[in-house]
Design a protein around this motif. Structure first.
Motif, PDB file in Angstrom:
ATOM      1  N   GLY A 174     -34.981  -9.552  42.041  1.00  0.00           N
ATOM      2  CA  GLY A 174     -34.323 -10.816  41.733  1.00  0.00           C
ATOM      3  C   GLY A 174     -34.916 -11.456  40.494  1.00  0.00           C
ATOM      4  N   ASN A 213     -30.877  -8.566  41.478  1.00  0.00           N
ATOM      5  CA  ASN A 213     -31.439  -7.797  42.592  1.00  0.00           C
ATOM      6  C   ASN A 213     -30.790  -6.417  42.697  1.00  0.00           C
ATOM      7  N   ASN A 263     -32.213 -16.602  44.226  1.00  0.00           N
ATOM      8  CA  ASN A 263     -30.768 -16.382  44.163  1.00  0.00           C
ATOM      9  C   ASN A 263     -30.301 -15.222  45.039  1.00  0.00           C
ATOM     10  N   ASN A 264     -31.224 -14.337  45.449  1.00  0.00           N
ATOM     11  CA  ASN A 264     -30.840 -13.225  46.339  1.00  0.00           C
ATOM     12  C   ASN A 264     -30.275 -13.748  47.650  1.00  0.00           C
ATOM     13  N   ARG A 278     -27.447 -12.939  39.334  1.00  0.00           N
ATOM     14  CA  ARG A 278     -28.348 -12.168  40.199  1.00  0.00           C
ATOM     15  C   ARG A 278     -29.087 -11.117  39.392  1.00  0.00           C
ATOM     16  N   LYS A 328     -22.542 -11.921  40.416  1.00  0.00           N
ATOM     17  CA  LYS A 328     -23.399 -10.906  39.817  1.00  0.00           C
ATOM     18  C   LYS A 328     -24.118 -11.416  38.559  1.00  0.00           C
ATOM     19  N   SER A 379     -34.324 -21.111  40.370  1.00  0.00           N
ATOM     20  CA  SER A 379     -33.049 -20.466  40.661  1.00  0.00           C
ATOM     21  C   SER A 379     -32.301 -20.160  39.366  1.00  0.00           C
ATOM     22  N   GLY A 413     -36.491 -14.563  42.961  1.00  0.00           N
ATOM     23  CA  GLY A 413     -35.664 -14.017  44.026  1.00  0.00           C
ATOM     24  C   GLY A 413     -34.945 -15.031  44.890  1.00  0.00           C
ATOM     25  N   THR A 449     -24.338 -16.220  45.015  1.00  0.00           N
ATOM     26  CA  THR A 449     -24.268 -16.274  43.560  1.00  0.00           C
ATOM     27  C   THR A 449     -23.522 -15.039  43.059  1.00  0.00           C
ATOM     28  N   SER A 503     -33.688 -19.048  35.556  1.00  0.00           N
ATOM     29  CA  SER A 503     -33.893 -17.594  35.629  1.00  0.00           C
ATOM     30  C   SER A 503     -35.153 -17.120  34.911  1.00  0.00           C
ATOM     31  N   ASP A 539     -37.388 -17.544  38.050  1.00  0.00           N
ATOM     32  CA  ASP A 539     -36.895 -17.226  39.407  1.00  0.00           C
ATOM     33  C   ASP A 539     -37.504 -15.891  39.853  1.00  0.00           C
TER      34      ASP A 539
END
Ligand SMILES: *[C@@H]1O[C@H](CO)[C@@H](O)[C@H](O)[C@H]1NC(C)=O
Ligand SMILES: *[C@@H]1O[C@H](CO)[C@@H](O)[C@H](O)[C@H]1NC(C)=O
Length: 365
Positions: A72, A57, A45-46, A55, A52, A117, A43, A50, A38, A41
């Motif tokens: 994201g 986004n 994972n959008n 995420r 909340k 991710s 985006g 996954t 993260s 990352d």
């Protein structure tokens, strides 16, 4: 007439030279490829199932991003991958791999792609229980291998190898593996050696696909995030960083450093820059006010409720007024301001923070 022609040719040459110089100055490397969690990352994972927790986004993520839209990124604005890419001459991080389809992928792949991710780690199972579907390092590598195949089909293997050998491979991973291990500690040495062994395996795999220049970020002082300060408060009733995590992080650094040094001897042409995230964060905490930055809140999250603002960031929780004076954006992630300092240090820092060379030097090799 002859004079005019000569003048025209001279002007034309001048424009060509200027254009060439401009191109050389705008980008230090042809492409940047990003791998990890993260912290980098942008985006991926959008596009996954996954939960909340994995995420970013939705508001108020991205409140300081151009257009103020959530993308994201686990940040109020640009993350470390974005800001390092900017220093290398790009507009921001290359786009998320899963956001690229067909033609977009083929036009982007020669400028770089971001495979990172949120919630993922070096272990295949890391993140699964906590956030659900993630792209573990093994799958990030598989995706990259597919991209290299496309590149070879399009440009030929020689040109592809040349481009990849001059590109920066930026990697920030390991925190989630360590975080999850800290909930069921058994054998620290075994865990750390296993972590570094799998790191080595993936770096070698990248090398065999064509990567030569690696910019690696070590594991930061994870115990000092708002969520881990809350963990300490809940477990021990005392204030401060959650020390067991910081100890693991400190112990991982020399192992990662030795592994990279071994690899550079083992693999011809392999070069690297290792950023010491623990020392970088400790330096900012020890020097919250300098001519370049001013932090007044080093413990609590900007977006979040409850003790240390560690409840989680979403639309309904309060937001701090000035993101630039907070070290932490949410319970687990730094603000854009701190990521910017990290990127600047990774790029141009001295040997207290980056070894054996920084990313400028890596790019110039
Ligand atoms: C936002 O977070 C707070 C604190 O964790 C939680 O109580 C609330 O239900 C969340 N709201 C939404 C819309 O997710
Ligand atoms: C690197 O820079 C920091 C911050 O300016 C300074 O404190 C440190 O002494 C420097 N280290 C080296 C090896 O030059």
């Amino acid at each position: 007439m002859a004079n005019q022609t000569a003048l025209f040719v001279a002007l034309f040459l001048l424009v060509l030279v200027a254009k060439h110089a401009e191109a050389r100055h705008t980008r230090l490397v042809p492409a940047v490829f990003v791998f990890g969690d993260s912290t980098v990352d942008v985006g991926n994972n959008n596009f996954l199932g996954t939960r909340k927790e994995g995420r970013a986004n939705f508001p108020q993520y991205g409140v300081d991003f151009p257009t103020s839209k959530p993308t994201g990124r686990f940040s109020n604005g640009f993350n470390t991958a974005d800001q390092l890419a900017q220093l290398l001459g790009f507009a921001m991080s290359p786009p998320a791999y899963l956001s690229l389809t067909g033609r977009k992928l083929r036009s982007q792949m020669f400028k770089g792609i971001n495979f990172a991710s949120g919630g993922s780690g070096l272990g295949d199972h890391t993140g699964r229980l906590v956030v659900g579907e993630v792209i573990p390092m093994s799958l990030q590598l598989e995706y990259f291998a597919t991209v290299v195949e496309h590149m070879c089909e399009t440009a030929g293997s020689k040109k592809t190898a040349s481009l990849l050998s001059r590109s920066i491979f930026f990697i920030s991973v390991g925190s989630n593996d360590m975080f999850e291990y800290s909930f069921s500690r058994s054998n620290d040495i075994k865990f750390l050696l296993g972590l570094v062994a799998s790191y080595k395996y993936y770096l070698k795999a990248l090398y065999h696909l064509g990567a030569r220049k690696f910019s690696v970020v070590s594991i930061p002082p994870l115990g000092c995030t708002p969520s881990q300060r809350l963990r300490r408060l809940a477990q021990m009733g005392t204030q401060g960083c959650f020390d067991p995590l910081n100890d693991l992080s400190l112990r991982s650094y020399p192992l990662v450093a030795a592994m990279l040094q071994d690899l550079s001897h083992e693999l011809p042409g392999m070069a690297y820059s290792l950023a010491d995230a623990f020392t970088m964060v400790s330096f900012v905490v020890a020097n919250p006010k300098t001519k370049d930055w001013s932090f007044t809140e080093l413990e609590a999250a900007c977006c979040g409720a409850g003790p240390f603002g560690a409840s989680g960031c979403n639309q309904t929780v309060p937001l701090c007024g000035n993101r630039n004076d907070h070290l932490f954006w949410d319970g687990n992630h730094p603000t854009q301001a701190v990521s910017g300092i990290a990127a600047q240090t990774i790029f141009a820092g001295n040997r207290t923070f980056v070894n054996p060379i920084n990313v400028i030097q890596l790019a110039m090799l």
